[in-house]
Design a protein around this motif. Structure first.
Motif, PDB file in Angstrom:
ATOM      1  N   ASN A 220     -67.179  36.637  12.218  1.00 37.69           N
ATOM      2  CA  ASN A 220     -66.441  37.020  11.013  1.00 37.69           C
ATOM      3  C   ASN A 220     -64.936  36.909  11.234  1.00 37.69           C
ATOM      4  N   LYS A 221     -64.472  37.229  12.436  1.00 35.25           N
ATOM      5  CA  LYS A 221     -63.044  37.063  12.728  1.00 35.25           C
ATOM      6  C   LYS A 221     -62.667  35.581  12.725  1.00 35.25           C
ATOM      7  N   LEU A 222     -63.536  34.736  13.269  1.00 32.18           N
ATOM      8  CA  LEU A 222     -63.295  33.299  13.232  1.00 32.18           C
ATOM      9  C   LEU A 222     -63.255  32.803  11.792  1.00 32.18           C
ATOM     10  N   SER A 223     -64.202  33.289  11.001  1.00 26.61           N
ATOM     11  CA  SER A 223     -64.266  32.876   9.598  1.00 26.61           C
ATOM     12  C   SER A 223     -62.988  33.267   8.858  1.00 26.61           C
ATOM     13  N   ASP A 224     -62.485  34.469   9.117  1.00 23.67           N
ATOM     14  CA  ASP A 224     -61.235  34.916   8.485  1.00 23.67           C
ATOM     15  C   ASP A 224     -60.081  34.005   8.886  1.00 23.67           C
ATOM     16  N   SER A 225     -60.037  33.631  10.163  1.00 25.65           N
ATOM     17  CA  SER A 225     -58.960  32.746  10.625  1.00 25.65           C
ATOM     18  C   SER A 225     -59.044  31.387   9.942  1.00 25.65           C
ATOM     19  N   LEU A 226     -60.263  30.847   9.803  1.00 28.74           N
ATOM     20  CA  LEU A 226     -60.442  29.548   9.159  1.00 28.74           C
ATOM     21  C   LEU A 226     -60.058  29.608   7.679  1.00 28.74           C
ATOM     22  N   LYS A 227     -60.369  30.711   7.033  1.00 28.15           N
ATOM     23  CA  LYS A 227     -59.991  30.867   5.614  1.00 28.15           C
ATOM     24  C   LYS A 227     -58.476  30.877   5.457  1.00 28.15           C
ATOM     25  N   GLN A 228     -57.803  31.570   6.356  1.00 32.63           N
ATOM     26  CA  GLN A 228     -56.330  31.607   6.270  1.00 32.63           C
ATOM     27  C   GLN A 228     -55.734  30.223   6.523  1.00 32.63           C
ATOM     28  N   LEU A 229     -56.333  29.476   7.441  1.00 35.52           N
ATOM     29  CA  LEU A 229     -55.815  28.151   7.767  1.00 35.52           C
ATOM     30  C   LEU A 229     -56.056  27.143   6.646  1.00 35.52           C
ATOM     31  N   THR A 230     -57.079  27.385   5.798  1.00 37.72           N
ATOM     32  CA  THR A 230     -57.403  26.454   4.697  1.00 37.72           C
ATOM     33  C   THR A 230     -57.078  27.053   3.328  1.00 37.72           C
ATOM     34  N   ASN A 231     -56.340  28.121   3.295  1.00 35.18           N
ATOM     35  CA  ASN A 231     -56.033  28.820   2.027  1.00 35.18           C
ATOM     36  C   ASN A 231     -55.212  27.914   1.093  1.00 35.18           C
ATOM     37  N   TYR A 232     -55.556  27.951  -0.231  1.00 34.96           N
ATOM     38  CA  TYR A 232     -54.809  27.162  -1.235  1.00 34.96           C
ATOM     39  C   TYR A 232     -54.286  28.093  -2.306  1.00 34.96           C
ATOM     40  N   VAL A 233     -52.933  28.033  -2.520  1.00 33.20           N
ATOM     41  CA  VAL A 233     -52.291  28.830  -3.581  1.00 33.20           C
ATOM     42  C   VAL A 233     -51.839  27.922  -4.719  1.00 33.20           C
ATOM     43  N   GLY A 234     -51.186  26.857  -4.345  1.00 30.66           N
ATOM     44  CA  GLY A 234     -50.691  25.907  -5.358  1.00 30.66           C
ATOM     45  C   GLY A 234     -49.984  24.757  -4.674  1.00 30.66           C
ATOM     46  N   PRO A 235     -49.708  23.715  -5.432  1.00 28.50           N
ATOM     47  CA  PRO A 235     -49.034  22.544  -4.843  1.00 28.50           C
ATOM     48  C   PRO A 235     -47.689  22.938  -4.204  1.00 28.50           C
ATOM     49  N   GLY A 236     -47.553  22.653  -2.930  1.00 30.35           N
ATOM     50  CA  GLY A 236     -46.304  22.905  -2.217  1.00 30.35           C
ATOM     51  C   GLY A 236     -45.980  24.366  -1.988  1.00 30.35           C
ATOM     52  N   ASP A 237     -46.935  25.272  -2.313  1.00 25.52           N
ATOM     53  CA  ASP A 237     -46.673  26.709  -2.151  1.00 25.52           C
ATOM     54  C   ASP A 237     -46.642  27.080  -0.675  1.00 25.52           C
ATOM     55  N   SER A 238     -45.702  27.966  -0.334  1.00 27.13           N
ATOM     56  CA  SER A 238     -45.581  28.394   1.074  1.00 27.13           C
ATOM     57  C   SER A 238     -46.782  29.211   1.536  1.00 27.13           C
TER      58      SER A 238
END
Length: 773
Positions: free
Chosen positions: A596-614
């Motif tokens: 679950n900790k690995l999964s959380d890390s992968l989600k953060q690394l692939t997170n999408y907010v918007g085009p060019g969003d920080s």
């Protein structure tokens, strides 16, 4: 013309600022493009570092399940921790056992018999402490006037260089030689239990009272012997055996048992019953057998006769007496004292082939040993030690405690007091040591005695009736009753076997009746060599069978591999083993948490907010990461073809996912699986195609220095290096441009300045002058 200010002299323009702005404007598109590329590469590089760290952490949890020993954890218990406590190595396996503790390991403790009053001193010299094999380990030195007290001796031992084995202490106890007084005694205790850690003391160069040797000076110390721990693994009880002793003396049809008393004693030397063999009465071997079996008080021994081939005269048949204990076990052992009868039938614990001499003189209870000195000599005639015997002495003393003198006629010479009146007197008795018991103790407790052991044998003569030759007034034969009588004899036994270890006693300066000299006093003692008079089958307690284990410590870690046995007391305890489900469940639960900790890390690394969003993930859209996520999930959800039994997937063991992809563990389902088929559960994780085995292999490939992640990191680092080079080139070109522009602007400003100067000159020249004259 040089410009000394950033503002042009002729033009008034900020040359430096203008040139810098023009240069920056020219370089901005290129530098911004390079910075944007560098930011993207740096962000991705950081994301790859985070990914590798998360995978490494997850792999630690995976590795814990990729070993078969993870599913072999056992709980081990002792049925009686008052007898035995146990602990187990988590990586080991063991079967249940029955453990019978026969003996605990104990340390040697020796208490000196030498008594010390406050003013007594220890003789100067050296005490050498030897190990159980007799090899010197350390020494304690006593110096006169420095440390020659018993306290000084204690400290010298405890502080001795190299002493890692013995602790010395002192006890203050009641005196045995001076009742009513308190004396100090030295106590020596081994620091470590076990026979291998026992010790002895060679005091030949110091105070002989502290010579510690069970053979040569047995009376110097009262010793609790060291013992090893002993236990039986899986005992298989057998019956106890009884002592059976076959006399080696051979009887032909005409041979008889010598007349006299035969005393049967227990192993402690206490008489249980006796038989009087009478010449012409019961001195035949079968009659003697019957007399023993029918003796009053005989509840312990059965006598029998066997007919065997003679060892002395091969080819002839002889008879031998056999004595067997009626009850089995070592508590029912017996000895036979035939010193007052047929000595060939004596059965005792004397050393074989050692001199044993029994005095001819019998001592009644009130008889005394004559005062004087007995000198004990070795077989070569050299004096080894002496014993002084003194009778009780009664003297008359005055009020001052001084002895009243006597005149030549033996009359008291009593002085007068100041008034001319004879002083009052009292009698004072100084106790001697002239009883047979005191002689025995004086011999045994003599610190220089390494030669003999003294003992006393009691002789009981039954009451008899003697017929007189005379008649009474009625014409009847006069009968006289001689009452029962008990007397004692001194027995001296050599401490060592062999003719060269024999001894003599010189009693010329004391009780000559105790002179032991085969030539000059042949009748004072009866001396024999203690030969093996019997072939004895020793008594034993119930046989435990099983596997015997003997160690010097009460903590035994090598009898059952992986199991430590801590012995507490004598007795029997069952050790039982069962699967330790709690220990096995922990790494499975840790696997779930780690995923679950690995999964959380992968989600953060692939997170999408918007085009060019920080807020977008560092590895958003990274194909390598997407491949890793896919492969890990595929392995976790797969069925294990190499699993045996009823289980082949994590789902069957209680591992599942919710709608958000969070892994969870149903402990009830897992415990049921562990109870049903532990081997099958282990195969799901750690077998050829086990989940943990596959994951461990795959993650190792990801994290390899030549793997896809490291390759991508290397590529990004090269990009960053190239971008740094490109940025440097742009800055070099811009610096040249700026330098060129500065030259142009300076030239322009110079021309403008010249034009202004020319204009000013012309203006002044063409302006009419005003002449008022």
């Amino acid at each position: 013309m040089a410009i000394t200010s950033s503002v042009g002299v002729g033009s008034g323009i900020d040359i430096n600022g203008t040139v810098s702005q023009i240069t920056a404007a020219e370089g901005k598109p290129q530098l911004d493009a390079i910075a944007a590329k560098a930011t993207i590469s740096q962000t991705k590089l950081s994301g790859l570092g985070t990914l590798k760290s998360a995978l490494s952490t997850f792999q630690s949890a995976v590795k814990a399940l990729d070993v078969s020993t993870a599913f072999q954890a056992q709980q081990i218990t002792s049925s009686d921790e008052k007898i035995l406590k146990v602990s187990v190595d988590p990586a080991s396996t063991s079967a249940p056992h029955t453990i019978k503790v026969i003996a605990l390991a104990k340390a040697q403790k020796s208490v000196s018999t030498a008594e010390f009053k406050s003013t007594d001193v220890v003789s100067e010299g050296m005490l050498i402490f030897n190990d159980n094999a007799g090899a010197p380990k350390f020494s304690a030195t006593i110096t006169k006037g420095v440390n020659d007290t018993i306290t000084g001796l204690r400290d010298a031992i405890n502080n001795a260089k190299g002493n890692s084995s013995v602790v010395a202490s002192i006890v203050n106890v009641d005196s045995k030689t001076s009742p009513g007084t308190t004396v100090a005694k030295l106590v020596l205790t081994a620091k470590t239990p076990g026979l291998a850690n026992s010790f002895s003391i060679d005091a030949s160069m110091g105070d002989a009272r502290f010579n510690l040797d069970a053979v040569s000076t047995p009376m110097n110390f009262g010793t609790t012997e060291a013992t090893d721990a002993n236990l039986i693994i899986d005992p298989q009880p057998g019956a106890a055996t009884a002592q059976r002793s076959v006399a080696n003396v051979e009887f032909s049809g005409t041979d008889v048992v010598a007349p006299g008393l035969i005393s049967f004693k227990d192993s402690a030397g206490i008489e249980k019953f006796s038989v009087n063999i009478i010449k012409g009465g019961n001195d035949k071997i079968f009659a003697a057998m019957d007399a023993i079996n029918n003796a009053p008080g005989n509840t312990s021994v059965v006598a029998s006769v066997i007919n065997v081939e003679s060892k002395n005269n091969p080819g002839t048949s002889v008879s031998k007496l056999v004595f067997t204990a009626k009850q089995p076990g070592i508590d029912n052992k017996f000895v036979i004292d035939a010193s007052e009868g047929d000595v060939r039938l004596s059965l005792d614990g004397s050393p074989v082939n050692a001199q044993q001499s029994t005095s001819s003189i019998e001592f009644a209870a009130t008889d005394k040993v004559l005062p004087g000195t007995l000198v004990f000599k070795d077989s070569g005639g050299a004096a080894k030690f002496s014993v002084n015997i003194a009778a009780d002495v009664t003297t008359t003393v005055g009020p001052d405690g001084n002895t009243i003198p006597v005149d030549a006629d033996g009359n008291l010479v009593i002085p007068n007091d100041a008034n001319g009146v004879p002083v009052a007197t009292t009698t004072k008795t100084t106790k001697g040591n002239d009883t047979l018991e005191q002689l025995r103790d004086a011999i045994n407790y003599n610190p220089e005695n390494k030669l003999v052991l003294a003992s006393i044998v009691s002789i009981k003569t039954a009451a008899t009736t003697v017929q007189s030759d005379q008649l009474d007034s009625n014409g009847n034969v006069i009968l006289t009753t001689i009452p029962e009588k008990t007397t004692s004899k001194l027995v001296l036994t050599a401490l060592k076997s062999g003719a060269d270890k024999g001894f003599t006693v010189d009693g010329s300066a004391g009780d000559t009746r105790l002179t032991l000299d085969p030539v000059n006093a042949p009748t004072n003692f009866t001396s024999t060599s203690t030969l093996p008079a019997y072939d004895t089958t020793a008594a034993t307690n119930p046989n435990d069978g099983g596997q015997s284990v003997t160690r010097s410590s009460n903590s035994i870690g090598d009898a059952i591999p992986g199991v430590t046995l801590n012995l507490v007391a004598v007795g029997t305890s069952e050790i039982d083993t069962k699967v330790d489900q709690g220990t096995i469940s922990k790494p499975i639960s840790a696997f779930v948490d780690s995923y679950n900790k690995l999964s959380d890390s992968l989600k953060q690394l692939t997170n999408y907010v918007g085009p060019g969003d920080s807020g977008n993930g560092a590895l958003l859209g990274d194909s390598t990461l997407q491949s890793i996520i896919s492969q890990v999930k595929q392995i976790i959800n797969s069925k294990v073809s190499s699993a045996t039994g009823d289980y082949n997937s994590l789902n069957q063991l209680g591992v599942s996912f919710d709608k958000k992809g969070v892994m969870s563990l149903d402990n009830t389902k897992l415990q049921a699986a562990l109870s049903a088929n532990l081997t099958s559960v282990g195969d799901v994780f750690a077998s050829t195609n086990g989940i943990a085995t596959q994951l461990n292999t795959k993650i190792t490939q990801y994290l390899d220095s030549n793997g896809v992640l490291s390759t991508e990191q290397d590529s990004l680092n090269k990009q960053l290096t190239q971008l740094t080079t490109e940025k440097a080139a742009v800055n070099t070109r811009l610096a040249a441009t700026q330098k060129s522009l500065q030259k142009q602007f300076i030239a322009m400003d110079t021309a403008v300045s010249q034009f202004k100067n020319t204009g000013t000159y012309l203006t002044q020249a063409l302006t009419p002058k005003n002449n008022n004259n």
